[in-house]
Design a protein around this motif. Structure first.
Motif, PDB file in Angstrom:
ATOM      1  N   ALA A   1       1.173  -1.686  -7.535  1.00 25.24           N
ATOM      2  CA  ALA A   1       0.438  -2.467  -6.541  1.00 25.24           C
ATOM      3  C   ALA A   1       1.382  -3.186  -5.578  1.00 25.24           C
ATOM      4  O   ALA A   1       1.059  -3.369  -4.405  1.00 25.24           O
ATOM      5  CB  ALA A   1      -0.463  -3.485  -7.238  1.00 25.24           C
ATOM      6  N   LEU A   2       2.540  -3.581  -6.076  1.00 25.08           N
ATOM      7  CA  LEU A   2       3.491  -4.328  -5.252  1.00 25.08           C
ATOM      8  C   LEU A   2       4.656  -3.464  -4.779  1.00 25.08           C
ATOM      9  O   LEU A   2       5.733  -3.975  -4.500  1.00 25.08           O
ATOM     10  CB  LEU A   2       4.022  -5.526  -6.046  1.00 25.08           C
ATOM     11  CG  LEU A   2       2.991  -6.530  -6.547  1.00 25.08           C
ATOM     12  CD1 LEU A   2       3.659  -7.631  -7.336  1.00 25.08           C
ATOM     13  CD2 LEU A   2       2.187  -7.109  -5.388  1.00 25.08           C
ATOM     14  N   SER A   3       4.430  -2.153  -4.701  1.00 22.77           N
ATOM     15  CA  SER A   3       5.536  -1.253  -4.354  1.00 22.77           C
ATOM     16  C   SER A   3       6.139  -1.589  -2.991  1.00 22.77           C
ATOM     17  O   SER A   3       7.366  -1.538  -2.823  1.00 22.77           O
ATOM     18  CB  SER A   3       5.067   0.203  -4.390  1.00 22.77           C
ATOM     19  OG  SER A   3       3.981   0.394  -3.509  1.00 22.77           O
ATOM     20  N   ASN A   4       5.303  -1.951  -2.011  1.00 25.75           N
ATOM     21  CA  ASN A   4       5.840  -2.309  -0.694  1.00 25.75           C
ATOM     22  C   ASN A   4       6.663  -3.585  -0.764  1.00 25.75           C
ATOM     23  O   ASN A   4       7.717  -3.693  -0.138  1.00 25.75           O
ATOM     24  CB  ASN A   4       4.701  -2.478   0.321  1.00 25.75           C
ATOM     25  CG  ASN A   4       4.114  -1.149   0.744  1.00 25.75           C
ATOM     26  OD1 ASN A   4       4.747  -0.114   0.588  1.00 25.75           O
ATOM     27  ND2 ASN A   4       2.909  -1.174   1.266  1.00 25.75           N
TER      28      ASN A   4
ATOM     29  N   ALA B   1       2.844  -4.234 -16.246  1.00 30.62           N
ATOM     30  CA  ALA B   1       4.022  -4.166 -15.376  1.00 30.62           C
ATOM     31  C   ALA B   1       4.002  -2.889 -14.537  1.00 30.62           C
ATOM     32  O   ALA B   1       4.364  -2.913 -13.355  1.00 30.62           O
ATOM     33  CB  ALA B   1       5.295  -4.223 -16.215  1.00 30.62           C
ATOM     34  N   LEU B   2       3.572  -1.786 -15.151  1.00 29.44           N
ATOM     35  CA  LEU B   2       3.474  -0.528 -14.405  1.00 29.44           C
ATOM     36  C   LEU B   2       2.466  -0.651 -13.269  1.00 29.44           C
ATOM     37  O   LEU B   2       2.736  -0.251 -12.130  1.00 29.44           O
ATOM     38  CB  LEU B   2       3.075   0.601 -15.361  1.00 29.44           C
ATOM     39  CG  LEU B   2       3.070   2.014 -14.789  1.00 29.44           C
ATOM     40  CD1 LEU B   2       4.465   2.416 -14.345  1.00 29.44           C
ATOM     41  CD2 LEU B   2       2.528   2.991 -15.802  1.00 29.44           C
ATOM     42  N   GLY B   3       1.300  -1.234 -13.580  1.00 29.17           N
ATOM     43  CA  GLY B   3       0.269  -1.421 -12.553  1.00 29.17           C
ATOM     44  C   GLY B   3       0.716  -2.368 -11.457  1.00 29.17           C
ATOM     45  O   GLY B   3       0.500  -2.117 -10.266  1.00 29.17           O
ATOM     46  N   VAL B   4       1.359  -3.468 -11.855  1.00 25.79           N
ATOM     47  CA  VAL B   4       1.820  -4.446 -10.872  1.00 25.79           C
ATOM     48  C   VAL B   4       2.899  -3.831  -9.982  1.00 25.79           C
ATOM     49  O   VAL B   4       2.905  -4.032  -8.761  1.00 25.79           O
ATOM     50  CB  VAL B   4       2.346  -5.719 -11.577  1.00 25.79           C
ATOM     51  CG1 VAL B   4       3.106  -6.611 -10.614  1.00 25.79           C
ATOM     52  CG2 VAL B   4       1.187  -6.478 -12.208  1.00 25.79           C
TER      53      VAL B   4
END
Length: 200
Positions: A113-116, A107-110
Motif C-alpha cells: 500500500a505504501l510502495s510509492n 507488513a506485506l500489505g502495508v
C-alpha cells in the motif's frame, strides 16, 4: 432470603479466592515480565544510541533525516521482538506466534500500500547522499527546472524561474535529473557544468 445471601457470599468468597490463587500463580511470570521489560528498555536504548552514533559518524549533519529513519526502523523492530518475547514469558507463546505471522502479512500489505512512499524515501536517501545534488544547485528535472531549496526524505522542493516553490516526489526527481549550476560553481559556465543524475 438467607439462602440467597449465603449463595452470594459463597460466590463472592470463591471468586476472591480463585482470583488470589490466580495472582499467586501468575506472580512469578508477571515479575519476570516486568524485569524483562526494564532490561529490554535499557538494552534497546543502548542499542539505538550506539546505532545513532554510528550512523551519525557515517552521515553528515545535513543528512540527519537518514539517521532518524534508520534509528526509528531499528527501534520498531527491537520493540516488536521484545513484545513477542514478553508474551512468551507470560505463557502466551501461541499468541506470540500468531502475532508474528500476522505481522508478516500486515507488513506485506502495508509495504504494497505504501510502495510509492517507500520509493520516495529510498530515492530521498540516494538524493541526500549524492554529492552532485545539493540545496542551492540549479537542476533540471522532468517536471521542473529550478534551484533546489530543500531535500527531504519523501520530496524535494525547488524554486523555479518565477520564484514559485515546486514540490516534487523524490522518485520522480531520481529517475532523471541534470545539474545546471550550484553554489560552489556559480561562477562557472552553467552549460559546461552539466551532470546527469539518477542513472547510477
Amino acid at each position: 432470603m438467607s439462602t440467597v445471601v449465603r449463595f452470594l457470599v459463597d460466590t463472592t468468597v470463591r471468586t476472591i479466592n480463585e482470583f488470589a490463587a490466580g495472582i499467586q500463580t501468575a506472580a512469578p511470570k508477571l515479575l519476570t515480565g516486568v524485569v524483562f521489560l526494564l532490561l529490554a528498555y535499557v538494552g534497546i536504548r543502548l542499542v539505538t544510541g550506539v546505532f545513532r552514533r554510528t550512523l551519525g559518524a557515517i552521515y553528515p549533519d545535513e543528512q540527519g533525516l537518514i539517521v532518524d529513519l534508520g534509528v526509528t526502523v531499528a527501534a520498531v523492530f527491537l520493540w516488536f521482538g521484545a513484545a513477542l518475547t514478553l508474551l512468551e514469558i507470560l505463557g502466551m507463546g501461541e499468541i506470540a506466534a500468531s502475532l508474528g505471522t500476522a505481522a508478516g502479512f500486515v507488513a506485506l500489505g502495508v509495504s504494497y500500500a505504501l510502495s510509492n512512499m517507500i520509493a520516495d524515501t529510498v530515492a530521498g536517501v540516494y538524493l541526500l547522499r549524492d554529492p552532485d545534488f545539493n540545496p542551492g544547485d540549479e537542476v533540471k528535472s522532468d517536471p521542473v527546472t529550478g534551484v533546489v531549496t530543500a531535500i527531504e526524505l519523501r520530496k524535494t522542493r525547488f524554486r523555479d524561474g518565477e520564484g514559485r516553490t515546486v514540490v516534487v516526489a523524490n522518485r520522480d526527481v531520481e529517475k532523471k535529473w541534470t545539474r545546471l549550476a550550484g553554489v560552489d560553481d556559480a561562477s562557472d559556465d552553467p552549460v559546461s557544468d552539466v551532470t546527469d543524475g539518477g542513472e547510477g
